[in-house]
Each structure stands twice: as structure tokens, then as C-alpha cells.
Scaffold this motif. Sequence first.
Motif, PDB file in Angstrom:
ATOM      1  N   GLY A 102      -4.630  53.639  51.577  1.00 50.46           N
ATOM      2  CA  GLY A 102      -4.810  54.467  52.757  1.00 50.46           C
ATOM      3  C   GLY A 102      -3.466  54.985  53.235  1.00 50.46           C
ATOM      4  O   GLY A 102      -2.446  54.309  53.128  1.00 50.46           O
ATOM      5  N   ARG A 103      -3.486  56.207  53.747  1.00 48.91           N
ATOM      6  CA  ARG A 103      -2.258  56.836  54.233  1.00 48.91           C
ATOM      7  C   ARG A 103      -2.579  57.525  55.552  1.00 48.91           C
ATOM      8  O   ARG A 103      -3.703  57.933  55.784  1.00 48.91           O
ATOM      9  N   TRP A 104      -1.576  57.648  56.401  1.00 56.75           N
ATOM     10  CA  TRP A 104      -1.773  58.287  57.705  1.00 56.75           C
ATOM     11  C   TRP A 104      -2.433  59.647  57.532  1.00 56.75           C
ATOM     12  O   TRP A 104      -2.442  60.215  56.453  1.00 56.75           O
ATOM     13  N   LYS A 105      -2.962  60.151  58.598  1.00 60.71           N
ATOM     14  CA  LYS A 105      -3.705  61.415  58.619  1.00 60.71           C
ATOM     15  C   LYS A 105      -5.010  61.318  57.840  1.00 60.71           C
ATOM     16  O   LYS A 105      -5.464  62.278  57.237  1.00 60.71           O
ATOM     17  N   GLU A 106      -5.578  60.124  57.807  1.00 56.25           N
ATOM     18  CA  GLU A 106      -6.912  59.928  57.253  1.00 56.25           C
ATOM     19  C   GLU A 106      -7.032  60.354  55.799  1.00 56.25           C
ATOM     20  O   GLU A 106      -7.910  61.113  55.400  1.00 56.25           O
ATOM     21  N   GLU A 107      -6.120  59.843  54.992  1.00 51.94           N
ATOM     22  CA  GLU A 107      -6.099  60.160  53.569  1.00 51.94           C
ATOM     23  C   GLU A 107      -6.166  58.889  52.735  1.00 51.94           C
ATOM     24  O   GLU A 107      -5.611  57.860  53.114  1.00 51.94           O
ATOM     25  N   LEU A 108      -6.828  58.974  51.596  1.00 48.31           N
ATOM     26  CA  LEU A 108      -6.878  57.881  50.646  1.00 48.31           C
ATOM     27  C   LEU A 108      -6.209  58.361  49.362  1.00 48.31           C
ATOM     28  O   LEU A 108      -6.709  59.262  48.686  1.00 48.31           O
ATOM     29  N   VAL A 109      -5.064  57.788  49.052  1.00 51.35           N
ATOM     30  CA  VAL A 109      -4.333  58.163  47.843  1.00 51.35           C
ATOM     31  C   VAL A 109      -4.933  57.399  46.673  1.00 51.35           C
ATOM     32  O   VAL A 109      -5.043  56.170  46.706  1.00 51.35           O
ATOM     33  N   CYS A 110      -5.327  58.135  45.650  1.00 50.80           N
ATOM     34  CA  CYS A 110      -5.919  57.572  44.435  1.00 50.80           C
ATOM     35  C   CYS A 110      -4.909  57.773  43.316  1.00 50.80           C
ATOM     36  O   CYS A 110      -4.610  58.919  42.953  1.00 50.80           O
ATOM     37  N   THR A 111      -4.393  56.683  42.791  1.00 51.65           N
ATOM     38  CA  THR A 111      -3.391  56.759  41.740  1.00 51.65           C
ATOM     39  C   THR A 111      -4.008  56.279  40.438  1.00 51.65           C
ATOM     40  O   THR A 111      -4.642  55.223  40.389  1.00 51.65           O
ATOM     41  N   GLY A 112      -3.848  57.098  39.404  1.00 52.70           N
ATOM     42  CA  GLY A 112      -4.427  56.784  38.103  1.00 52.70           C
ATOM     43  C   GLY A 112      -3.423  56.993  37.000  1.00 52.70           C
ATOM     44  O   GLY A 112      -2.228  57.165  37.262  1.00 52.70           O
ATOM     45  N   PRO A 113      -3.879  57.018  35.760  1.00 55.55           N
ATOM     46  CA  PRO A 113      -2.980  57.068  34.614  1.00 55.55           C
ATOM     47  C   PRO A 113      -2.169  58.361  34.492  1.00 55.55           C
ATOM     48  O   PRO A 113      -1.131  58.361  33.844  1.00 55.55           O
ATOM     49  N   GLY A 114      -2.604  59.440  35.145  1.00 54.29           N
ATOM     50  CA  GLY A 114      -1.889  60.705  35.002  1.00 54.29           C
ATOM     51  C   GLY A 114      -1.212  61.184  36.265  1.00 54.29           C
ATOM     52  O   GLY A 114      -0.653  62.268  36.303  1.00 54.29           O
TER      53      GLY A 114
END
Length: 81
Positions: A8-20
Motif C-alpha cells: 500500500g502507498r499513500w494516495k490510495e494506491e496498491l503497488v504490485c511488483t512482479g517479475p518485469g
Amino acid sequence: MSVFEFSGRWKEELVCTGPGGSFVLELPMGILTAYLPTEDAFKRTAPTWAEDLWPQLRDELEQWCVANKAQLVIDPTAGVY
């Protein structure tokens, strides 16, 4: 083994980190809810490396939502940034 990590990140964001790399999904905080586009909509808006990973993303995001007491909404108008 998980393909994605969620943060979760400020400003109501969900960072999705994957292989690329990473991308952002909407995560409104009033009632914690993750918004995921439908598979077809995701393929049109997601980074190229993630286009075919929607089923895995959905499953892992579902697990993340349960663990974080969040709702998951699959909506064709949800954004991917």
C-alpha cells in the motif's frame, strides 16, 4: 511461490511488483478495497510483461485482501497505472 508482492502507498494506491517491474491499482481507504480490472480490460491497460499474468494476479491479490481484511472488486473500469 508468489509472483507478485503488494504494498500500500499513500494516495490510495496498491503497488504490485512482479517479475518485469511494477504497476499500481486503486486501493481506496474508506472501506479498504482493491480494484482489479477484468481480465480483458487488464490486458488492454497492463504493462506488456504482466498481460498474461492476470489469473495469478487475481489469486494472489485475493489472498492479500483476505490477509489485510480488504474487499476485492473486479471491475472493467478499474485503472492500472
